[in-house]
Enzyme design. Sequence first.
Site, PDB file in Angstrom:
ATOM      1  CD  GLU A   1     -12.873  12.310  46.958  1.00  0.00           C
ATOM      2  OE1 GLU A   1     -13.430  11.210  46.889  1.00  0.00           O
ATOM      3  OE2 GLU A   1     -12.938  13.043  47.957  1.00  0.00           O
TER       4      GLU A   1
ATOM      5  CG  ASN B   1     -14.988   9.309  53.430  1.00  0.00           C
ATOM      6  OD1 ASN B   1     -15.105   9.174  54.648  1.00  0.00           O
ATOM      7  ND2 ASN B   1     -15.060  10.478  52.812  1.00  0.00           N
TER       8      ASN B   1
HETATM    9  C1  PEP Z   1     -16.171  10.816  49.145  1.00  0.00           C
HETATM   10  O1  PEP Z   1     -16.725  10.844  50.237  1.00  0.00           O
HETATM   11  O2  PEP Z   1     -14.957  11.022  49.061  1.00  0.00           O
HETATM   12  C2  PEP Z   1     -16.969  10.522  47.966  1.00  0.00           C
HETATM   13  C3  PEP Z   1     -16.383  10.445  46.811  1.00  0.00           C
HETATM   14  O3  PEP Z   1     -18.325  10.350  48.170  1.00  0.00           O
HETATM   15  P1  PEP Z   1     -19.382   9.712  47.108  1.00  0.00           P
HETATM   16  O4  PEP Z   1     -18.743   8.443  46.583  1.00  0.00           O
HETATM   17  O5  PEP Z   1     -20.593   9.446  47.921  1.00  0.00           O
HETATM   18  O6  PEP Z   1     -19.581  10.705  46.031  1.00  0.00           O
END
Ligand code: PEP
Length: 247
Positions: free
Chosen positions: A163, A9
């Site tokens: 997440e 992402n």
């Molecule tokens: C995300 O954007 O879904 C994400 C998990 O970001 P990061 O890996 O930077 O924590």
Amino acid sequence: MRRRLAAGNWKMHGLATDLTEADALARAHPAPTVEVLLCPPATLISRMADVLARTPLSVGGQDCHAAASGAHTGDTSAAMLVDAGATHVILGHSERRADHGETSAQVAAKTAAAHDAGLVAVVCLGETEVERDAGQTLAVVSEQLRQSLPGSATAGNTVIAYEPVWAIGTGRTPTLEQIAEVHDHLRSLLPDHEMRLLYGGSVKPANAAEIFAITNVDGALVGGASLKAADFGEIIAALEAADGGTS
Ligand code: PEP
């Protein structure tokens, strides 16, 4: 057998000059044994699709509108994403839920629109730090899952990304036991045993292998570490190793 997925992402990062990273990734991983997806900002989808044409790497959007078309200035429909070359779309990311007040009901409507257009939806959910500290994690993610998935969701058109909000972009991650607990719980609730369940939140080359060794972690949604081909490549290699493949 669930095919493991490494999804990147890029968030609101990336200009045309940064497509060299997508090109470098594709060259370094010409035949990955896991699925690889890059989700750039909307402005780069078409050009990234061109860069990744004739490679096994896929391109996705980061959001779509629930309506097929209409007077929605600044928004992008699912069909437009397909038209630009996307095959996937991230929906319900915590940054959209926080910045744009997206509710799980709206995420479900967007997910249904994505399915109608033929996109695979990567539906995100996760608890805040306050909710975790209050012991509400499993209740929160259960409710988000229930409300965010439309009836059209199948293992073929939907991927779930767990997440924890407090782990995104912070460099902090839950313990391996905490990730396992949530993934085991979500897996028991998924409508289809073949539906994939990703972990997301500060996945880096240094912690990818131990996260990918957790049962019921089918891959990762990666933010910051997906911007550089070398870092994302290491994460892909760790996922391939966990899958028993070669890097
Ligand atoms: C995300 O954007 O879904 C994400 C998990 O970001 P990061 O890996 O930077 O924590």
